[in-house]
Design an enzyme around this catalytic site. Sequence first.
Site, mmCIF file in Angstrom:
data_model
loop_
_atom_site.group_PDB
_atom_site.id
_atom_site.type_symbol
_atom_site.label_atom_id
_atom_site.label_comp_id
_atom_site.label_asym_id
_atom_site.label_seq_id
_atom_site.Cartn_x
_atom_site.Cartn_y
_atom_site.Cartn_z
ATOM 1 C CB ALA A 19 -0.911 0.361 1.357
ATOM 2 C CD GLN A 71 -3.741 -7.560 -2.260
ATOM 3 O OE1 GLN A 71 -3.472 -6.377 -1.202
ATOM 4 N NE2 GLN A 71 -2.780 -8.600 -1.890
ATOM 5 C CB CYS A 102 -4.713 -6.018 4.866
ATOM 6 S SG CYS A 102 -4.237 -4.785 5.878
ATOM 7 C CE LYS A 141 0.848 -10.938 0.545
ATOM 8 N NZ LYS A 141 1.620 -10.380 1.476
ATOM 9 C CG ASP A 204 11.559 -12.176 8.049
ATOM 10 O OD1 ASP A 204 11.523 -11.514 8.145
ATOM 11 O OD2 ASP A 204 11.519 -12.840 9.142
#
Length: 333
Positions: A19, A71, A102, A141, A204
């Site tokens: 975002a 998305q 989110c 996702k 990561d």
Amino acid sequence: MLKIGDIEMKNQVVLAPMAGVCNPAFRLIAKEFGTGLVCAEMVSDKAIIHGNKRTKEMLFVDEREKPLSLQIFGGDRGSLVEAAKVVDQETNADIIDINMGCPVPKVTKCDAGARWLLDPNKIYEMVSAVVDAVSKPVTVKMRIGWDAEHIYVVDNAKAVEQAGGKAVSVHGRTREQLYTGKADWSYIKQVKEAVSIPVIGNGDVATPEDAKRMLEQTGCDGVMIGRGALGNPWMLYRTVEYLRTGELLPEPDPEEKIRIAILHMDRLAALKGESVAVREMRKHLAWYLKGMQGAARIKDVIMEETKRDEMVRILENFVANLSIENAKEAESA
């Protein structure tokens, strides 16, 4: 290679839908740096249905960015389906992605984003309703769970597959963790072993070596890079090359970093106008300058700047002075 439905990517590297970052200006740079699939920042289903100007801009796809995934997020089945139809019929995106990761309270309070992680049945209902309504491949996702006590990622991924979803991206953190702690890749591996649709690992991946390790440890089909690419699209390019050839390309020099930062700003200006672009670029420039000697000094100056040409002058002077200082150090060494 990574294949989602009938959309084939040229490699396994995916730009995460961040975002406030993944607008066409940055996505196009990511594509030019070799990224197999770029994902647009998430857009609310309600905003898509209301069709305001800003939302329409967020749904814009430059042909050069393709293949691209758009998305959407929402908590109500009817509005999510209607928004998906708009993306399906009125945009040239290749893939429709549904956000289930989110962690932001204003999203989860609307029964959207990571809120879905608590209920595999809701995931099945929502995803199958969207799949039935559109012709483009639908992906999801997600995070591994809501918190450490509620990790249903395997059941959730199976629900996506049973509902007709064509791929699932898994971020190895819970909603509660936000971006702290460590991503647990073992859950990505569990998902890969439980479903037959492509699994994209996320979390990561800060270096090309991380990407390779994730692929080897989890068996996932693609690697999604998010924060590692902020102000650093070379991370994407270096990862693509490292996975392809095993060669670790050098980091860019300051001149190259600033050249791309200015290109990024100019593309933003073409999209949004100079004053909005310069304001938005401030955070990006802080990322581009990260790690450069003396960067802290000009970050404060940049945060006050409002004009494109002045911003370019500040950046080019900074790099020129850096080169002079480096040359002096090399002479005296």
